[in-house]
Design a protein around this motif. Structure first.
Motif, mmCIF file in Angstrom:
data_model
loop_
_atom_site.group_PDB
_atom_site.id
_atom_site.type_symbol
_atom_site.label_atom_id
_atom_site.label_comp_id
_atom_site.label_asym_id
_atom_site.label_seq_id
_atom_site.Cartn_x
_atom_site.Cartn_y
_atom_site.Cartn_z
ATOM 1 N N ASP A 96 0.924 -1.348 0.005
ATOM 2 C CA ASP A 96 -0.044 0.048 0.065
ATOM 3 C C ASP A 96 0.818 1.278 0.005
ATOM 4 N N ILE A 97 1.569 1.433 -1.034
ATOM 5 C CA ILE A 97 2.768 2.632 -1.028
ATOM 6 C C ILE A 97 1.633 3.733 -1.716
ATOM 7 N N VAL A 98 1.843 4.973 -0.889
ATOM 8 C CA VAL A 98 1.229 6.174 -1.339
ATOM 9 C C VAL A 98 2.137 7.259 -1.288
ATOM 10 N N THR A 99 1.984 8.156 -2.402
ATOM 11 C CA THR A 99 3.088 9.402 -2.253
ATOM 12 C C THR A 99 1.913 10.591 -2.410
ATOM 13 N N ILE A 100 2.461 11.525 -1.612
ATOM 14 C CA ILE A 100 1.638 12.641 -1.537
ATOM 15 C C ILE A 100 2.457 13.896 -1.814
ATOM 16 N N ALA A 101 1.932 14.659 -2.577
ATOM 17 C CA ALA A 101 2.925 15.896 -3.014
ATOM 18 C C ALA A 101 2.700 17.124 -2.101
ATOM 19 N N LEU A 102 3.847 17.437 -1.313
ATOM 20 C CA LEU A 102 3.551 18.360 -0.123
ATOM 21 C C LEU A 102 3.969 19.874 -0.766
ATOM 22 N N GLU A 103 4.239 20.110 -1.836
ATOM 23 C CA GLU A 103 4.587 21.776 -2.535
ATOM 24 C C GLU A 103 3.196 22.319 -2.200
ATOM 25 N N GLY A 104 3.425 23.455 -1.736
ATOM 26 C CA GLY A 104 2.538 24.340 -0.976
ATOM 27 C C GLY A 104 1.637 24.114 0.296
ATOM 28 N N LYS A 105 1.754 22.824 0.520
ATOM 29 C CA LYS A 105 1.366 22.441 1.910
ATOM 30 C C LYS A 105 2.201 22.559 3.018
ATOM 31 N N SER A 106 3.400 22.211 2.819
ATOM 32 C CA SER A 106 4.580 22.227 3.917
ATOM 33 C C SER A 106 5.941 22.648 3.597
ATOM 34 N N SER A 149 -3.099 2.555 10.415
ATOM 35 C CA SER A 149 -4.598 2.691 10.380
ATOM 36 C C SER A 149 -4.782 3.802 11.431
ATOM 37 N N PHE A 150 -4.339 3.582 12.574
ATOM 38 C CA PHE A 150 -4.494 4.270 13.756
ATOM 39 C C PHE A 150 -4.144 5.709 13.431
ATOM 40 N N TYR A 151 -2.840 6.165 12.957
ATOM 41 C CA TYR A 151 -2.416 7.489 12.769
ATOM 42 C C TYR A 151 -3.031 7.958 11.358
ATOM 43 N N ASN A 152 -3.351 7.245 10.492
ATOM 44 C CA ASN A 152 -3.981 7.698 9.136
ATOM 45 C C ASN A 152 -3.582 8.860 8.619
ATOM 46 N N LEU A 153 -2.399 9.074 8.272
ATOM 47 C CA LEU A 153 -1.657 10.320 7.906
ATOM 48 C C LEU A 153 -2.181 10.511 6.304
ATOM 49 N N GLU A 154 -2.489 9.677 5.535
ATOM 50 C CA GLU A 154 -3.132 9.847 4.393
ATOM 51 C C GLU A 154 -4.292 10.982 4.392
ATOM 52 N N ARG A 155 -4.981 10.645 5.320
ATOM 53 C CA ARG A 155 -6.231 11.499 5.613
ATOM 54 C C ARG A 155 -5.826 12.944 6.116
ATOM 55 N N MET A 156 -5.078 12.982 6.992
ATOM 56 C CA MET A 156 -4.648 14.238 7.633
ATOM 57 C C MET A 156 -3.933 15.035 6.379
ATOM 58 N N TRP A 157 -3.119 14.556 5.515
ATOM 59 C CA TRP A 157 -2.538 15.474 4.575
ATOM 60 C C TRP A 157 -3.404 15.533 3.448
ATOM 61 N N PRO A 170 -7.523 14.608 -5.935
ATOM 62 C CA PRO A 170 -6.372 14.070 -5.068
ATOM 63 C C PRO A 170 -4.987 14.456 -5.753
ATOM 64 N N GLU A 171 -3.980 14.851 -4.953
ATOM 65 C CA GLU A 171 -2.735 14.777 -5.184
ATOM 66 C C GLU A 171 -1.817 13.544 -4.641
ATOM 67 N N ALA A 172 -2.738 12.735 -3.886
ATOM 68 C CA ALA A 172 -2.206 11.306 -3.235
ATOM 69 C C ALA A 172 -2.413 10.399 -4.335
ATOM 70 N N GLU A 173 -1.462 9.774 -4.462
ATOM 71 C CA GLU A 173 -1.464 8.844 -5.704
ATOM 72 C C GLU A 173 -1.130 7.455 -4.813
ATOM 73 N N THR A 174 -2.010 6.110 -5.191
ATOM 74 C CA THR A 174 -1.460 4.956 -4.598
ATOM 75 C C THR A 174 -0.983 4.336 -5.879
ATOM 76 N N ALA A 175 0.147 3.578 -5.331
ATOM 77 C CA ALA A 175 1.186 2.755 -6.260
ATOM 78 C C ALA A 175 0.701 1.245 -6.013
ATOM 79 N N GLU A 176 0.580 0.303 -6.914
ATOM 80 C CA GLU A 176 0.302 -1.063 -6.885
ATOM 81 C C GLU A 176 1.515 -1.652 -6.289
#
Length: 108
Positions: free
Chosen positions: A11-21, A85-93, A101-107
């Motif tokens: 369950d690899i996920v990438t999130i672009a942070l440009e403009g967010k952090s 699942s407890f911290y759920n960073l994907e949802r936070m960001w 969404p900028e979050a992309e899931t890789a197979e």
């Protein structure tokens, strides 16, 4: 991403942070099946970053429930499934995301 895929990260996920952090440009979140796999993935990834001429700082390796690797422009979070699942960073960001969404899931 290739390193994590080679080490069978799930369950690899990438999130672009440009403009967010200003801490990094990208965040990668992935999980391993056990603390042993999480620790192994973290150590191998940090070594590969260093071999490529970068720097990698690791936190959380002792318990390996959640390991953070700071590779400069990229922050990598490696979790055990329950901890992820407890911290759920994907949802936070993803707060405030538009229809595409900028979050992309890789197979994995």
């Amino acid at each position: 991403m290739k390193s994590l895929d080679d080490d069978q990260a799930q369950d690899i996920v990438t999130i672009a942070l440009e403009g967010k952090s200003n801490i990094a440009d990208h965040m990668v979140i992935a999980e391993g099946r056990s603390t042993r796999q999480v620790a192994s993935m973290a150590q191998k990834l940090a070594e590969r970053v260093k071999q490529a001429g970068g720097e990698a700082r690791i936190e959380g390796l002792a318990n390996a429930d959640w390991v953070l690797i700071d590779a400069g422009d990229v922050i990598i979070h490696l979790f055990r499934p329950e901890v992820r699942s407890f911290y759920n960073l994907e949802r936070m960001w993803a707060v405030g995301e538009e229809d595409t969404p900028e979050a992309e899931t890789a197979e994995a």
